[in-house]
Design a protein around this motif. Structure first.
Motif, PDB file in Angstrom:
ATOM      1  N   VAL A  27       4.231   2.860   0.721  1.00 30.14           N
ATOM      2  CA  VAL A  27       4.775   1.795  -0.119  1.00 30.14           C
ATOM      3  C   VAL A  27       3.659   1.112  -0.911  1.00 30.14           C
ATOM      4  CG1 VAL A  27       5.909  -0.466  -0.092  1.00 30.14           C
ATOM      5  CG2 VAL A  27       6.789   1.399   1.333  1.00 30.14           C
ATOM      6  N   ALA A  28       2.545   0.825  -0.235  1.00 30.21           N
ATOM      7  CA  ALA A  28       1.432   0.144  -0.895  1.00 30.21           C
ATOM      8  C   ALA A  28       0.898   0.957  -2.066  1.00 30.21           C
ATOM      9  CB  ALA A  28       0.322  -0.117   0.119  1.00 30.21           C
ATOM     10  N   ASN A  29       0.806   2.269  -1.896  1.00 32.12           N
ATOM     11  CA  ASN A  29       0.330   3.120  -2.987  1.00 32.12           C
ATOM     12  C   ASN A  29       1.288   3.087  -4.169  1.00 32.12           C
ATOM     13  OD1 ASN A  29      -1.940   3.867  -1.536  1.00 32.12           O
ATOM     14  ND2 ASN A  29      -1.045   5.758  -0.755  1.00 32.12           N
ATOM     15  N   ALA A  30       2.591   3.067  -3.871  1.00 33.59           N
ATOM     16  CA  ALA A  30       3.592   3.002  -4.943  1.00 33.59           C
ATOM     17  C   ALA A  30       3.522   1.665  -5.669  1.00 33.59           C
ATOM     18  CB  ALA A  30       4.988   3.239  -4.375  1.00 33.59           C
ATOM     19  N   ILE A  31       3.340   0.585  -4.907  1.00 39.55           N
ATOM     20  CA  ILE A  31       3.224  -0.746  -5.500  1.00 39.55           C
ATOM     21  C   ILE A  31       1.964  -0.830  -6.364  1.00 39.55           C
ATOM     22  CG2 ILE A  31       2.746  -3.163  -4.946  1.00 39.55           C
ATOM     23  CD1 ILE A  31       5.648  -2.558  -4.584  1.00 39.55           C
ATOM     24  N   ALA A  32       0.871  -0.262  -5.873  1.00 40.38           N
ATOM     25  CA  ALA A  32      -0.381  -0.282  -6.632  1.00 40.38           C
ATOM     26  C   ALA A  32      -0.224   0.460  -7.955  1.00 40.38           C
ATOM     27  CB  ALA A  32      -1.496   0.334  -5.799  1.00 40.38           C
ATOM     28  N   LYS A  33       0.417   1.614  -7.906  1.00 44.02           N
ATOM     29  CA  LYS A  33       0.602   2.406  -9.118  1.00 44.02           C
ATOM     30  C   LYS A  33       1.492   1.680 -10.119  1.00 44.02           C
ATOM     31  CE  LYS A  33       2.206   6.947 -10.700  1.00 44.02           C
ATOM     32  NZ  LYS A  33       2.762   8.265 -10.278  1.00 44.02           N
ATOM     33  N   ALA A  34       2.569   1.051  -9.598  1.00 42.43           N
ATOM     34  CA  ALA A  34       3.522   0.394 -10.494  1.00 42.43           C
ATOM     35  C   ALA A  34       2.996  -0.928 -11.041  1.00 42.43           C
ATOM     36  CB  ALA A  34       4.849   0.165  -9.759  1.00 42.43           C
ATOM     37  N   SER A  35       2.159  -1.621 -10.262  1.00 43.31           N
ATOM     38  CA  SER A  35       1.689  -2.952 -10.670  1.00 43.31           C
ATOM     39  C   SER A  35       0.351  -2.933 -11.392  1.00 43.31           C
ATOM     40  CB  SER A  35       1.565  -3.863  -9.447  1.00 43.31           C
ATOM     41  OG  SER A  35       0.514  -3.422  -8.589  1.00 43.31           O
ATOM     42  N   GLY A  36      -0.418  -1.870 -11.170  1.00 39.85           N
ATOM     43  CA  GLY A  36      -1.756  -1.814 -11.734  1.00 39.85           C
ATOM     44  C   GLY A  36      -2.758  -2.662 -10.982  1.00 39.85           C
ATOM     45  N   LYS A  37      -2.372  -3.151  -9.806  1.00 41.81           N
ATOM     46  CA  LYS A  37      -3.252  -4.002  -9.005  1.00 41.81           C
ATOM     47  C   LYS A  37      -3.763  -3.241  -7.781  1.00 41.81           C
ATOM     48  CE  LYS A  37      -1.347  -8.505 -10.273  1.00 41.81           C
ATOM     49  NZ  LYS A  37      -2.628  -9.076 -10.719  1.00 41.81           N
ATOM     50  N   ILE A 205      11.143  -3.818   1.509  1.00 38.57           N
ATOM     51  CA  ILE A 205      10.014  -4.622   1.058  1.00 38.57           C
ATOM     52  C   ILE A 205      10.514  -6.054   0.921  1.00 38.57           C
ATOM     53  CG2 ILE A 205       8.264  -4.967  -0.715  1.00 38.57           C
ATOM     54  CD1 ILE A 205       8.678  -2.030  -1.515  1.00 38.57           C
ATOM     55  N   GLU A 206       9.986  -6.946   1.743  1.00 40.59           N
ATOM     56  CA  GLU A 206      10.423  -8.336   1.726  1.00 40.59           C
ATOM     57  C   GLU A 206       9.357  -9.196   1.063  1.00 40.59           C
ATOM     58  OE1 GLU A 206      13.235 -10.844   4.751  1.00 40.59           O
ATOM     59  OE2 GLU A 206      11.431  -9.951   5.619  1.00 40.59           O
ATOM     60  N   VAL A 207       9.810 -10.136   0.227  1.00 43.18           N
ATOM     61  CA  VAL A 207       8.899 -11.022  -0.506  1.00 43.18           C
ATOM     62  C   VAL A 207       9.431 -12.448  -0.438  1.00 43.18           C
ATOM     63  CG1 VAL A 207       8.119  -9.223  -2.088  1.00 43.18           C
ATOM     64  CG2 VAL A 207      10.111 -10.626  -2.702  1.00 43.18           C
ATOM     65  N   ARG A 208       8.595 -13.387  -0.853  1.00 46.34           N
ATOM     66  CA  ARG A 208       9.054 -14.766  -0.949  1.00 46.34           C
ATOM     67  C   ARG A 208      10.073 -14.890  -2.078  1.00 46.34           C
ATOM     68  NH1 ARG A 208       3.653 -15.090   0.485  1.00 46.34           N
ATOM     69  NH2 ARG A 208       2.973 -14.985  -1.704  1.00 46.34           N
ATOM     70  N   ALA A 209      11.123 -15.669  -1.838  1.00 43.62           N
ATOM     71  CA  ALA A 209      12.184 -15.830  -2.829  1.00 43.62           C
ATOM     72  C   ALA A 209      11.606 -16.263  -4.168  1.00 43.62           C
ATOM     73  CB  ALA A 209      13.203 -16.847  -2.334  1.00 43.62           C
ATOM     74  N   GLY A 210      11.966 -15.584  -5.221  1.00 42.96           N
ATOM     75  CA  GLY A 210      11.461 -15.855  -6.562  1.00 42.96           C
ATOM     76  C   GLY A 210      10.442 -14.841  -7.024  1.00 42.96           C
ATOM     77  N   ASP A 211       9.703 -14.252  -6.082  1.00 42.75           N
ATOM     78  CA  ASP A 211       8.675 -13.282  -6.467  1.00 42.75           C
ATOM     79  C   ASP A 211       9.278 -11.982  -6.992  1.00 42.75           C
ATOM     80  OD1 ASP A 211       6.775 -15.090  -5.759  1.00 42.75           O
ATOM     81  OD2 ASP A 211       6.020 -13.996  -4.010  1.00 42.75           O
ATOM     82  N   LYS A 220       7.734  -6.519 -11.406  1.00 45.72           N
ATOM     83  CA  LYS A 220       7.879  -5.234 -12.095  1.00 45.72           C
ATOM     84  C   LYS A 220       7.691  -4.066 -11.124  1.00 45.72           C
ATOM     85  CE  LYS A 220       6.441  -6.860 -16.681  1.00 45.72           C
ATOM     86  NZ  LYS A 220       5.425  -6.751 -17.757  1.00 45.72           N
ATOM     87  N   ALA A 221       6.755  -4.215 -10.203  1.00 49.03           N
ATOM     88  CA  ALA A 221       6.520  -3.147  -9.229  1.00 49.03           C
ATOM     89  C   ALA A 221       7.721  -2.979  -8.302  1.00 49.03           C
ATOM     90  CB  ALA A 221       5.261  -3.447  -8.425  1.00 49.03           C
ATOM     91  N   LEU A 222       8.287  -4.096  -7.872  1.00 52.38           N
ATOM     92  CA  LEU A 222       9.461  -4.023  -6.999  1.00 52.38           C
ATOM     93  C   LEU A 222      10.613  -3.311  -7.700  1.00 52.38           C
ATOM     94  CD1 LEU A 222       9.364  -7.617  -5.474  1.00 52.38           C
ATOM     95  CD2 LEU A 222       8.829  -5.486  -4.279  1.00 52.38           C
ATOM     96  N   ALA A 223      10.844  -3.656  -8.965  1.00 51.88           N
ATOM     97  CA  ALA A 223      11.908  -3.008  -9.721  1.00 51.88           C
ATOM     98  C   ALA A 223      11.649  -1.514  -9.867  1.00 51.88           C
ATOM     99  CB  ALA A 223      12.043  -3.655 -11.096  1.00 51.88           C
ATOM    100  N   SER A 224      10.376  -1.151  -9.967  1.00 51.95           N
ATOM    101  CA  SER A 224      10.017   0.254 -10.148  1.00 51.95           C
ATOM    102  C   SER A 224      10.260   1.086  -8.891  1.00 51.95           C
ATOM    103  CB  SER A 224       8.542   0.361 -10.567  1.00 51.95           C
ATOM    104  OG  SER A 224       8.132   1.706 -10.642  1.00 51.95           O
ATOM    105  N   VAL A 225       9.961   0.522  -7.724  1.00 54.82           N
ATOM    106  CA  VAL A 225      10.074   1.309  -6.487  1.00 54.82           C
ATOM    107  C   VAL A 225      11.461   1.205  -5.851  1.00 54.82           C
ATOM    108  CG1 VAL A 225       7.610   1.072  -6.026  1.00 54.82           C
ATOM    109  CG2 VAL A 225       9.212  -0.519  -4.966  1.00 54.82           C
ATOM    110  N   ASP A 226      12.296   0.267  -6.315  1.00 51.06           N
ATOM    111  CA  ASP A 226      13.631   0.123  -5.735  1.00 51.06           C
ATOM    112  C   ASP A 226      14.497   1.327  -6.109  1.00 51.06           C
ATOM    113  OD1 ASP A 226      15.518  -1.551  -4.235  1.00 51.06           O
ATOM    114  OD2 ASP A 226      16.610  -1.679  -6.141  1.00 51.06           O
ATOM    115  N   HIS A 227      15.161   1.908  -5.095  1.00 55.42           N
ATOM    116  CA  HIS A 227      16.054   3.054  -5.316  1.00 55.42           C
ATOM    117  C   HIS A 227      17.486   2.541  -5.172  1.00 55.42           C
ATOM    118  CE1 HIS A 227      17.922   7.068  -4.267  1.00 55.42           C
ATOM    119  NE2 HIS A 227      17.223   7.350  -5.351  1.00 55.42           N
TER     120      HIS A 227
END
Length: 324
Positions: A27-37, A205-211, A220-227
Motif C-alpha cells: 500500500v505504501a508503495n502505491a501511495i508513494a507512486k500516486a502522491s509523489g511523496k 486505508i484509514e485517515v483522519r476525517a477530511g484528509d 489524490k493518492a487515496l482516490a488513485s488506489v481506491d478500487h
C-alpha cells in the motif's frame, strides 16, 4: 495537512507482524507512486499482538485496530493500513476509510500435513483456528475434528503443523500469498461452501476525517488506489455484520461480488458448534458503476439479506448484538 505531509513524507502506520508489514509495504508503495511523496512505515504494537488470550475473549479482532487508530488521531502517522476483516464496523470518531485497494484472494485455505485435504484428514484430527466462523464451518463438514485455538503469526501457526502438534491449520489465502507461503496450502475452500469473514482479502486505508477530500497529495493518492468495486463489495459484507449487530469474531460468513452489471451478496450465519446454519442471497442492479451508485446498491442488498436472516431466526442460532 499534517507536518509530515507538508515536509514531503507520508507516515504509514502498521502493525509489526511480518504479514502486516508486507501488506502495508504494498500500500505504501502505491501511495508513494500516486502522491509523489516519500513514505515511511511507523510500527505500532496493538493489544492483539501482545496478548495470548483468544481473540473471542479479547472482544474480537478489533483489538488490532485500536492502537493504530490512537496513533493516527495523535498525528503519529498520516494514514494506517488494516486487514479489513479486523476492522470493527462502527464508525470511529474523527476517522474515515479513505480507500480500499483491489481485493486479493478472499478464500480460506487449509494447510495440512502430508498434503492432506479436509476430507482426507484422519478421524479426530487436530485442526487449529482462532475463528469461531471457521470452527463452525469445519465442524459442519467434519464433526469428528478436534479444534485447537490458534494464535501467533503465520510462521508460528504453520510451525504447529510441521512440528506435529496439529494436523492442519486454516488461514486466509491472501495472507499466505502475500508472505510467499502459498506452497503450504493443501486445499482452497470455495466461497460457496465456506464464505469467509466480511472484508477478508481486502485492506483498508484509514485517515483522519477530511484528509480524503480536496486536492492535496494524500487525497489524490487515496482516490488513485481506491478500487470502487472492491470498496462496494466489502461495504455490503460489513453492512451485514452491522445490521446483525455481530462482532468481528461472530460465526458469520459473507461474500459480495459484482458481475455483468449485477451486485450479488450471500451471507451465512452458523450455530457455533456447526450443527446448523442459515443462508440468504440477494442481488441488486446498480444504476451505474461509479462509487456512489455502487454504495447505494451495497446498502440496499445488505439490508435485504439482514432482514431475511433475522426473519429466519438468525438471532436464535448465533450470538448477535455483540461488540461491533
Amino acid at each position: 495537512m499534517s507536518a509530515a505531509s507538508a515536509s514531503g513524507i507520508l507516515r504509514v502506520g502498521t502493525r509489526g507482524s511480518a504479514l502486516a508489514v508486507a501488506q502495508t509495504t504494498v500500500v505504501a508503495n502505491a501511495i508513494a507512486k500516486a502522491s509523489g511523496k516519500d513514505v515511511e512505515l511507523v510500527t505500532i504494537t496493538t493489544q492483539g499482538d501482545t496478548s495470548r488470550e483468544s481473540l473471542a475473549s479479547l472482544g474480537g479482532t478489533g483489538v488490532f485496530a485500536s492502537a493504530l487508530r490512537d496513533a493516527l488521531l495523535a498525528s503519529e502517522c498520516d494514514l494506517i493500513v488494516h486487514s479489513l476483516k479486523d476492522l470493527p464496523t462502527g464508525a470511529h470518531p474523527g476517522l474515515v476509510i479513505g480507500a480500499v485497494p483491489r481485493r486479493a484472494d478472499a478464500r480460506d485455505a487449509l494447510c495440512a500435513a502430508e498434503g492432506m485435504t479436509l476430507d482426507t484428514l484422519p478421524e479426530g484430527a487436530r485442526v487449529g483456528t482462532g475463528s469461531p466462523r471457521r470452527v463452525a464451518q469445519l465442524l459442519s463438514r467434519r464433526p469428528d475434528l478436534q479444534i485447537a485455538d490458534l494464535r501467533g503469526n503465520v510462521d508460528t501457526r504453520l510451525g504447529r503443523v510441521t512440528g506435529g502438534d496439529l494436523d492442519a491449520v486454516v488461514l486466509a489465502a491472501a495472507g499466505l500469498e502475500r508472505l510467499g507461503r502459498a506452497d503450504a496450502i493443501t486445499e482452497y475452500f470455495s466461497l460457496s461452501d465456506a464464505p469467509t469473514a466480511p472484508g477478508q482479502g481486502a485492506l483498508a486505508i484509514e485517515v483522519r476525517a477530511g484528509d480524503e477530500r480536496g486536492q492535496g497529495a494524500l487525497a489524490k493518492a487515496l482516490a488513485s488506489v481506491d478500487h470502487v468495486t472492491t470498496h462496494a463489495a466489502v461495504t455490503a459484507e460489513r453492512d451485514v455484520l452491522a445490521g446483525l449487530e455481530a462482532g468481528c469474531a461472530a460465526p458469520i460468513g459473507a461474500h459480495a461480488q459484482i458481475d455483468d452489471g449485477l451486485f450479488f451478496l450471500t451471507a451465512t450465519v452458523y450455530r457455533p458448534d456447526g450443527t446448523d446454519h442459515l443462508t440468504s442471497s440477494h442481488a441488486a442492479t446498480p444504476d451505474g458503476m461509479n462509487a456512489r451508485d455502487l454504495a447505494v446498491a451495497a446498502h440496499d442488498v445488505a439490508q435485504r439479506v439482514v432482514a431475511e436472516l433475522l426473519a429466519l431466526g438468525a438471532a436464535d442460532l448465533a450470538p448477535l448484538g455483540g461488540i461491533r
